[in-house]
Design an enzyme around this catalytic site. Sequence first.
Site, short mmCIF file in Angstrom:
data_model
loop_
_atom_site.label_atom_id
_atom_site.label_comp_id
_atom_site.label_asym_id
_atom_site.label_seq_id
_atom_site.Cartn_x
_atom_site.Cartn_y
_atom_site.Cartn_z
N LYS A 119 0.89 -1.08 0.06
CA LYS A 119 0.02 0.07 -0.08
C LYS A 119 0.97 1.16 -0.09
O LYS A 119 0.46 2.13 -0.80
CB LYS A 119 -0.96 -0.25 1.22
CG LYS A 119 -2.01 1.14 1.45
CD LYS A 119 -2.93 0.75 2.44
CE LYS A 119 -2.55 1.14 3.83
NZ LYS A 119 -2.54 2.59 4.16
N SER A 120 1.86 1.14 0.81
CA SER A 120 2.56 2.67 0.97
C SER A 120 3.45 2.66 -0.49
O SER A 120 3.38 3.90 -0.58
CB SER A 120 3.71 2.17 1.89
OG SER A 120 3.15 2.25 3.12
N LYS B 1 -4.90 6.84 14.22
CA LYS B 1 -4.92 5.91 13.02
C LYS B 1 -6.64 5.99 12.49
O LYS B 1 -7.31 7.07 12.89
CB LYS B 1 -4.46 4.60 13.11
CG LYS B 1 -3.10 4.65 13.54
CD LYS B 1 -2.12 4.92 12.16
CE LYS B 1 -0.81 5.06 12.45
NZ LYS B 1 0.12 5.66 11.55
N ARG C 236 -7.54 -2.75 9.54
CA ARG C 236 -6.32 -3.68 10.43
C ARG C 236 -7.10 -4.37 11.64
O ARG C 236 -6.89 -5.25 11.99
CB ARG C 236 -5.20 -2.92 10.66
CG ARG C 236 -4.49 -2.53 9.26
CD ARG C 236 -3.07 -2.11 9.70
NE ARG C 236 -2.46 -1.30 8.50
CZ ARG C 236 -2.16 -1.77 7.23
NH1 ARG C 236 -2.41 -3.03 7.07
NH2 ARG C 236 -1.93 -0.99 6.39
N GLY D 247 -5.30 8.33 4.57
CA GLY D 247 -4.54 9.41 5.53
C GLY D 247 -3.32 9.49 4.55
O GLY D 247 -2.65 10.67 4.44
N ARG E 168 -8.71 12.86 11.45
CA ARG E 168 -7.41 12.47 11.54
C ARG E 168 -6.68 13.99 11.62
O ARG E 168 -7.12 14.95 10.56
CB ARG E 168 -6.96 11.70 10.58
CG ARG E 168 -7.62 10.39 10.86
CD ARG E 168 -7.20 9.22 9.90
NE ARG E 168 -5.66 8.69 10.42
CZ ARG E 168 -5.00 7.88 9.62
NH1 ARG E 168 -5.64 7.53 8.50
NH2 ARG E 168 -3.92 7.66 9.78
N ARG F 65 2.80 5.93 -3.41
CA ARG F 65 4.05 6.67 -3.74
C ARG F 65 4.50 6.76 -5.32
O ARG F 65 4.57 7.62 -6.06
CB ARG F 65 5.25 6.30 -3.13
CG ARG F 65 5.34 7.01 -1.69
CD ARG F 65 6.14 6.20 -0.62
NE ARG F 65 6.15 6.62 0.57
CZ ARG F 65 5.33 6.54 1.71
NH1 ARG F 65 4.20 5.62 1.31
NH2 ARG F 65 5.65 6.93 2.95
N ASP G 17 1.79 -0.44 12.15
CA ASP G 17 0.71 -0.96 11.29
C ASP G 17 0.31 -2.34 11.80
O ASP G 17 -0.66 -2.98 11.36
CB ASP G 17 0.67 -0.99 9.75
CG ASP G 17 0.86 0.60 9.35
OD1 ASP G 17 0.20 1.48 10.44
OD2 ASP G 17 1.40 0.82 8.18
N SER H 178 6.83 10.00 11.42
CA SER H 178 5.78 9.85 10.51
C SER H 178 6.33 9.83 9.12
O SER H 178 6.85 11.03 8.50
CB SER H 178 4.85 10.80 10.63
OG SER H 178 3.83 10.75 9.52
C1 S3P Z 1 2.40 5.17 6.00
C2 S3P Z 1 3.13 5.60 7.00
C3 S3P Z 1 2.63 5.47 8.52
C4 S3P Z 1 1.35 4.29 8.34
C5 S3P Z 1 0.37 4.12 7.32
C6 S3P Z 1 1.15 4.41 5.99
C7 S3P Z 1 3.01 5.70 4.54
O1 S3P Z 1 1.87 6.53 9.04
O2 S3P Z 1 0.73 3.97 9.70
O3 S3P Z 1 -0.23 3.23 7.31
O4 S3P Z 1 2.70 4.82 3.59
O5 S3P Z 1 4.06 6.27 4.81
P1 S3P Z 1 2.55 7.64 9.32
O6 S3P Z 1 3.49 8.08 8.73
O7 S3P Z 1 1.37 8.74 9.90
O8 S3P Z 1 2.96 7.01 11.08
#
Ligand code: S3P
Length: 428
Positions: free
Chosen positions: A21-22, A341, A387, A90, A118, A26, A314, A166
């Site tokens: 996902k992350s 979260k 989650r 988020g 949030r 990007r 996570d 973060s």
């Molecule tokens: C993420 C960073 C984390 C994570 C989120 C995905 C990301 O959040 O909890 O699920 O993709 O950069 P934070 O950066 O707010 O800690």
Amino acid sequence: MRETISPARAIEGVITLPGDKSISHRYGMLASIATGRSTIANYSTGADCQSTLTCMAALGAKIQRRDGSVVIEGGTLQEPGAMLDAGNSGSTIRMLSGILAAQAFTSRIGGDESLSRRPMGRIIGPLTEMGARIEAREGKYPPLVIYGREHSGALHGIDYHLPMASAQVKSCILLAGLFAQGDTIVREPVRTRDHTEIALKEFGAEIEIKKRTICLHAGARLSGRELVAPGDLSSACFFMVAALLLKESSLVIHGVGLNPTRSGLLDFLVSMGAQIKVLEVHQVGGELIGDLRVQASPVTGGVIEGAMTAALIDEIPALAVLGAASSNGLTVRDAGELRVKETDRIATIEAGFRQMGVKIETNPEGFHVPGGQSFHAAQIDSAGDHRIAMAFAVAALAADGPCTIEGAESAGVSFPEFFGTLRQITQT
Ligand code: S3P
């Protein structure tokens, strides 16, 4: 939607998982602002990453799904016709705001009820320091109005000490820095996932990293790339915990992301006695990908604190479940971030455990789950948090009778195939 999960004997099989996902977020954003065509294989199937693509398409990127890949023709972004919808994500709102703050046009971005609660002050602060003008509900919550350059002027690079761990905030500043005059420096209190830094290099930006300081050089020209999103280790974690919990389990997960800023999960599980083997590792697009074998194992329990909390943030709902079944239990500290979260995850873990008759002591910054506990059949509310839904589905496999997970559809935020895959590899 409600899913019923019956107790199981084992987890067995060989699986591959949808893209991380992350990393998908990007790649989706960078491909949309890069010149030319990018192809992203194994892009996340979750609703969150679709929210990113929907926003980028509304901003003018040409996006198609072709043969299981996402193909993006990027370039200069255009003013969207309506408010951008980040849904539950988020990552979308925080990271994309960095890009939007530097555009010629004004945009509005919001999301669902959970996202609207949030905190956004953490990105509004540094972006304002860079010269952006942003308005938020009550000064800190979505929706956001992000003014264009005719109101704010061009952005300039900053040297920013991140006040919290973060990766989303770090990434937001770096993405804004792509369009800023002068270099942008971000200093992290602890190391967080570095997918943005790796992806920026892949797309052609010049970036220097010394320990926890990242310097993005001004004037980057990004160009389209062929990319592959590795399988999502955070999704894999649910099946890994299930395999550890259920005696006789043996699971192989192919092609999962093993970036060192994420794979602390494996070290932690192994430190508790988990039998996990990394079978093969290679690099694609600067990211490590490998195969994992997980065997059922008794685990001792442990403590998650400091930098480790940020690295495992996570995975904590799934690890809480494992902690209750471990011999010594699990203590989690320095995890106030869990409270902001998709839900207040300390509260939603506690509520689910209480339904299942599992003891937990909570505090503002974490919790302690005593070990050696059993899970009792119950109806558990996911509270709309993906989650939480998946973690309690795993707990249900080890319960003394069938359990129902209310709001099970929330798994689709990151992993729509979760319940189907779970059924395939569950032996009753
Ligand atoms: C993420 C960073 C984390 C994570 C989120 C995905 C990301 O959040 O909890 O699920 O993709 O950069 P934070 O950066 O707010 O800690």
